[in-house]
Write an enzyme that holds these catalytic residues in place. Sequence first.
Site, PDB file in Angstrom:
ATOM      1  CG  HIS A   1      -1.836  -1.333   1.290  1.00  0.00           C
ATOM      2  ND1 HIS A   1      -1.801  -1.912   2.185  1.00  0.00           N
ATOM      3  CD2 HIS A   1      -3.030  -1.404   0.523  1.00  0.00           C
ATOM      4  CE1 HIS A   1      -2.586  -2.796   2.009  1.00  0.00           C
ATOM      5  NE2 HIS A   1      -3.483  -2.645   1.014  1.00  0.00           N
TER       6      HIS A   1
ATOM      7  N   GLY B   1      -2.677  -1.724  -7.350  1.00  0.00           N
ATOM      8  CA  GLY B   1      -1.503  -2.749  -7.501  1.00  0.00           C
ATOM      9  C   GLY B   1      -1.917  -3.899  -8.646  1.00  0.00           C
TER      10      GLY B   1
END
Length: 273
Positions: free
Chosen positions: A34, A144
């Site tokens: 993250h 991602g």
Amino acid sequence: MKIISDALELKQELRECKGAIGYVATMGALHEGHISLIKAARSANEIVVVSIFVNPTQFLVGEDLDKYPRRDEADKKICELAGVDFLFMPKAEDLYFEDEVKIAAPNVRGYILEGATRPGHFSGVLRVVMKLLNIVNPANAYFGKKDAQQLHLIELMVKHYFMDVNIVAVDTLRDSDGLALSSRNVYLSKEQRQEALKISKSLYMASSMVSRGIVDVKVIQKEMYNILAPLEIGYVAILSRDFKAIEKVELGNTVILVEAVVGTTRLLDNIWL
Ligand code: PAF
């Protein structure tokens, strides 16, 4: 850093900000993966917004919604240190309405791979991401590559609904041994971690086969299965980057995805060729 839970309040605050907004949507329990998304947002935008929301609509009945890790205080510190300007932490009742209009995942690409074992999961993901993007209204939103199917479906939603946001795909972070970073890695014992390395090894092998000119999907899959044995394999898929079946790898337009269970831990990884 301002912490806001009300959607309309955040909208108002952001309307008053000048410059490009970069946005990272998360379900919290933040880790290095993250942080790399937040860093990417920080380096290319004036304002950075992160949301933490464990979205109930993407969990199927019987899945671990209640057990999902919640580390709000640690997450707030991580965001503060990473230079986040606004942290959005809504509650389910702040985002969802009774008998509301719903967006649904596409019938094919939303129900293969992850969507096959978790039918309806991606409808919940798209539903919340649409809401979050409409609230934050970012120039750039960062997701991602590790969750390749999710990323692809979000890109499709943005395209199909003519949404005004640039989706930025961020590379998967790996430990030095090659294991893709995941919050689930903590569940692996030392021995299981060694076993789990078969996943990235199988992907590296696939990539090396392609660089040696072996592009037949079935031949590559067979070799990958050999490397992955005796892990319990969910899928080994070699698809075009728009998640359609292919017979031969085409460089620049292929994604190879693996789901395997190590012990009781379900791990995902993929490589883009
Ligand atoms: O990848 C996640 O953490 C979630 O699926 C997302 C995109 C934040 C939506 O709830």
